[in-house]
Design a protein around this motif. Sequence first.
Motif, PDB file in Angstrom:
ATOM      1  N   THR A 105     -38.992  84.818 -25.422  1.00  0.00           N
ATOM      2  CA  THR A 105     -39.490  86.191 -25.307  1.00  0.00           C
ATOM      3  C   THR A 105     -40.947  86.257 -25.736  1.00  0.00           C
ATOM      4  OG1 THR A 105     -37.288  87.091 -25.711  1.00  0.00           O
ATOM      5  CG2 THR A 105     -39.131  88.574 -26.076  1.00  0.00           C
TER       6      THR A 105
ATOM      7  N   ASN B 131     -24.756  80.436 -32.203  1.00  0.00           N
ATOM      8  CA  ASN B 131     -25.339  81.773 -32.112  1.00  0.00           C
ATOM      9  C   ASN B 131     -26.771  81.785 -32.640  1.00  0.00           C
ATOM     10  OD1 ASN B 131     -25.601  84.508 -31.706  1.00  0.00           O
ATOM     11  ND2 ASN B 131     -24.439  85.088 -33.518  1.00  0.00           N
ATOM     12  N   LEU B 132     -27.006  81.109 -33.765  1.00  0.00           N
ATOM     13  CA  LEU B 132     -28.361  81.042 -34.322  1.00  0.00           C
ATOM     14  C   LEU B 132     -29.314  80.285 -33.388  1.00  0.00           C
ATOM     15  CD1 LEU B 132     -27.511  80.373 -38.064  1.00  0.00           C
ATOM     16  CD2 LEU B 132     -28.419  82.484 -37.073  1.00  0.00           C
TER      17      LEU B 132
ATOM     18  N   VAL C 142     -33.993  82.515 -27.630  1.00  0.00           N
ATOM     19  CA  VAL C 142     -34.326  83.784 -26.964  1.00  0.00           C
ATOM     20  C   VAL C 142     -35.599  84.383 -27.558  1.00  0.00           C
ATOM     21  CG1 VAL C 142     -33.581  86.190 -26.705  1.00  0.00           C
ATOM     22  CG2 VAL C 142     -32.012  84.350 -26.162  1.00  0.00           C
ATOM     23  N   ARG C 143     -35.724  84.369 -28.862  1.00  0.00           N
ATOM     24  CA  ARG C 143     -36.933  84.921 -29.497  1.00  0.00           C
ATOM     25  C   ARG C 143     -38.179  84.137 -29.105  1.00  0.00           C
ATOM     26  NH1 ARG C 143     -35.181  86.799 -35.579  1.00  0.00           N
ATOM     27  NH2 ARG C 143     -33.727  88.386 -34.865  1.00  0.00           N
TER      28      ARG C 143
ATOM     29  N   TYR D  88     -29.047  80.032 -30.127  1.00  0.00           N
ATOM     30  CA  TYR D  88     -29.294  80.901 -28.971  1.00  0.00           C
ATOM     31  C   TYR D  88     -30.314  81.985 -29.318  1.00  0.00           C
ATOM     32  CZ  TYR D  88     -28.289  83.672 -24.811  1.00  0.00           C
ATOM     33  OH  TYR D  88     -28.399  84.355 -23.625  1.00  0.00           O
ATOM     34  N   GLN D  89     -30.131  82.641 -30.464  1.00  0.00           N
ATOM     35  CA  GLN D  89     -31.055  83.701 -30.868  1.00  0.00           C
ATOM     36  C   GLN D  89     -32.473  83.169 -31.069  1.00  0.00           C
ATOM     37  OE1 GLN D  89     -29.487  85.704 -34.301  1.00  0.00           O
ATOM     38  NE2 GLN D  89     -27.767  86.593 -33.180  1.00  0.00           N
TER      39      GLN D  89
END
Length: 163
Positions: A149, A138-139, A145-146, A141-142
């Motif tokens: 972005t 999860n970390l 994504v950041r 992936y986040q």
Amino acid sequence: MQELVKRCIILKRKISNRVEKRGRVEVSQQMKVFDDPVKTGLAKTLDAAALRQRVIADNIANVDTPGFKKSVVRFEDALRRALKSGALPLRGTDPRHIGADPLSSVIPQVEQVNTTTLRTDGNNVDVEEEMVNLVTNNLTYQAAVRFITGKFSALKYVISGGR
């Protein structure tokens, strides 16, 4: 978003078609904004994280299934090898082309772990390990994504002329 994509395509065409004359030599201006290996690597990382999420969920769902063997996603080593290869990225229309971008051939692989057994019924899923893997994934992936972005936000800023 569609307007941004249209503007990007138009901008890419304009820059690709522009030819700058320097003395007697003509140098074609190629736009590398859309062929960024960082974006390719991040996209591959997001794909691997999504696949890993499904594999971990499957492992947790089968924690009480006798004889079930957990699966893992292998991706980071292949990505590391592709990044260390140092090969010059050439333009290819298919990942199977010789000389294509080395990152395009990096694909996450699902492997079943048959070498261990945690319980007497043959199951090798450790719930605590899977939960740690879930948080780590999860970390990852986040963070990806950041970062991607931010890359697209910078591109949007440039396309909009700083507005």
